[in-house]
Scaffold this active site. Structure first.
Site, PDB file in Angstrom:
ATOM      1  N   CYS A 126       1.089  -1.286  -0.006  1.00  0.00           N
ATOM      2  CA  CYS A 126      -0.005   0.080  -0.182  1.00  0.00           C
ATOM      3  C   CYS A 126       0.852   1.246   0.004  1.00  0.00           C
ATOM      4  O   CYS A 126       0.387   2.387  -0.275  1.00  0.00           O
ATOM      5  CB  CYS A 126      -0.962  -0.039   1.161  1.00  0.00           C
ATOM      6  SG  CYS A 126      -1.945  -1.503   1.241  1.00  0.00           S
ATOM      7  N   HIS A 271      -3.690   6.659   1.792  1.00  0.00           N
ATOM      8  CA  HIS A 271      -4.104   5.276   1.122  1.00  0.00           C
ATOM      9  C   HIS A 271      -5.546   5.071   1.678  1.00  0.00           C
ATOM     10  O   HIS A 271      -5.846   5.311   2.719  1.00  0.00           O
ATOM     11  CB  HIS A 271      -2.969   4.328   1.602  1.00  0.00           C
ATOM     12  CG  HIS A 271      -3.430   3.140   1.336  1.00  0.00           C
ATOM     13  ND1 HIS A 271      -3.967   2.846   0.140  1.00  0.00           N
ATOM     14  CD2 HIS A 271      -3.600   1.956   2.028  1.00  0.00           C
ATOM     15  CE1 HIS A 271      -4.288   1.284   0.052  1.00  0.00           C
ATOM     16  NE2 HIS A 271      -4.082   1.011   1.483  1.00  0.00           N
ATOM     17  N   ASN A 301     -10.148  -0.875  -1.353  1.00  0.00           N
ATOM     18  CA  ASN A 301      -8.656  -0.669  -1.167  1.00  0.00           C
ATOM     19  C   ASN A 301      -7.967  -1.226  -2.534  1.00  0.00           C
ATOM     20  O   ASN A 301      -7.976  -2.282  -2.793  1.00  0.00           O
ATOM     21  CB  ASN A 301      -8.669  -1.387   0.148  1.00  0.00           C
ATOM     22  CG  ASN A 301      -6.859  -1.311   0.207  1.00  0.00           C
ATOM     23  OD1 ASN A 301      -6.046  -0.707  -0.495  1.00  0.00           O
ATOM     24  ND2 ASN A 301      -6.403  -1.734   1.567  1.00  0.00           N
TER      25      ASN A 301
END
Ligand code: ACO
Length: 344
Positions: A126, A271, A301
């Protein structure tokens, strides 16, 4: 460090890079929370209250990370007005490359018709897009390269168990790609600083064990039948607890480095792991949610792609203007965490 003369003042200053073009692309297939109920035991209410996610895009059939990276890159190149011959560095941030090796960067170099320039992948999950921006910025600062293409691209839902067994992960993730073109800055705009961290001791709280070279992991009939090692594992509560501490820390680090206060910053692009994480970070920092950009509701995500997709959407919505101070901030597997302070 390379020094350059400004045209107007003749004063020498440090060379840095700036983002000159951005673009994103997501797969056409939209999966709503309601669609997931057909695949596993879950509910719209569980997904929305725990994560904020309403829908996400999943790749379909043969669609892979490179198919998402290509159109995103073309858009970023168009916005920056650069042609394939101009690019001299390609970095792709991904944990879901088309092949185990080589990286998506090699495929993308060919797909875009670039020269035989440097191309490599970064696997910092990420945080990988911010890591990659930092790497590209270093190459441009030293004068080694002038035009870098940095891409975050994930087709990670191919590895996800889409049954009730894998529901804690399956409902959270989506696919997509976002790209940026970096070139030397000719004014005050640019990447002001980047801050990268990792704490490997907690790596097993968010990881995918195989395929890998660890002893237990050699590919054989048993591991394939069990398939277990080829799915991500996440200790959600531990990840949550660490994320809400590391995000504020690394945002503050970027502010301190540039003598900025949170009020000087127009937008923080975090993020997109979980809306509750973003809300909790805003609360801990004592600022309203309007300071943070969130589009996880539409995409879930998307790991390395989440920040560049969010950057593109925030820009398209008119939330980023010339001269604004922005902070990109990430936390994810490794654990890794990172930030970038940017003057747009
Ligand atoms: N639908 C319905 N029920 C579910 C689902 C689902 N999709 N997934 C799990 N459950 C059940 C569990 O089985 C458990 O049931 P039980 O109580 O009968 O055992 C119950 O829901 C509660 O599970 P918890 O894991 O305790 O739920 P929690 O409130 O912690 O929320 C979540 C889980 C959303 C993963 C949360 O821990 C979280 O947000 N963690 C942060 C991690 C994150 O966002 N990761 C994203 C990737 S990492 C990154 O990008 C930084």
């Amino acid at each position: 460090m390379k020094l350059e003369q400004t045209e107007s003042t003749g004063v020498a200053r440090m060379r840095k890079s700036a983002i000159k073009g951005i673009g994103y692309h997501v797969p056409a297939q939209v999966i709503t929370n309601h669609d997931l109920i057909d695949l596993m035991e879950t509910s719209e209410e569980w997904i929305k209250t725990r994560s904020g996610i309403e829908e996400r895009h999943w790749v379909k059939g043969d669609e892979a990370a490179s198919d998402l990276a290509f159109p995103a890159s073309k858009r970023a190149m168009d916005m920056a007005g650069v042609s394939p011959e101009d690019i001299d560095l390609v970095i792709v941030a991904t944990i879901s490359a088309d092949y185990f090796f080589p990286g998506v960067s090699a495929q993308l170099q060919d797909m875009l018709g670039l020269r035989n320039v440097a191309a490599f992948d970064i696997r910092a999950a990420c945080s990988a897009f911010v890591y990659s921006i930092s790497i590209a910025d270093q190459f441009i600062r030293t004068g080694m390269y002038n035009t870098a293409l940095v891409v975050g691209a994930e087709a990670q839902t191919k590895f996800i168990n889409k049954s009730t067994e894998g529901r804690d992960i399956a409902v959270l993730f989506g696919d997509g790609a976002g790209a940026a073109i970096l070139q030397p800055s000719i004014d005050e705009s640019g990447i002001l600083s980047t801050h990268l961290h990792c704490q490997g001791k907690d790596m097993k709280n968010l990881w995918m064990e195989g395929p890998g070279s660890s002893g237990s992991n050699q590919i054989n009939k048993l591991t394939i039948e069990q398939a277990k090692t080829y799915e991500p594992y996440m200790n959600g509560r531990e990840v949550f607890k660490n994320a809400v501490v590391r995000f504020p820390e690394v945002i503050q680090e970027a502010l301190d480095k540039n003598n900025l206060s949170i009020d000087d910053v127009s937008l923080i692009i975090p993020h997109q792991a979980n809306l509750r994480i973003i809300q909790s970070v805003a609360k801990r920092m004592g600022v309203g949610m309007d300071k943070f950009y969130a589009n996880i509701q539409k995409y879930g995500n998307t790991t390395a792609a989440s920040i560049p997709i969010a950057l593109c959407e925030a820009f398209d919505e008119g939330k980023i203007k010339a001269g604004d101070y922005l902070i990109l901030a990430a936390f994810g597997a490794g654990y890794t965490w990172a930030s970038a302070a940017i003057r747009w």
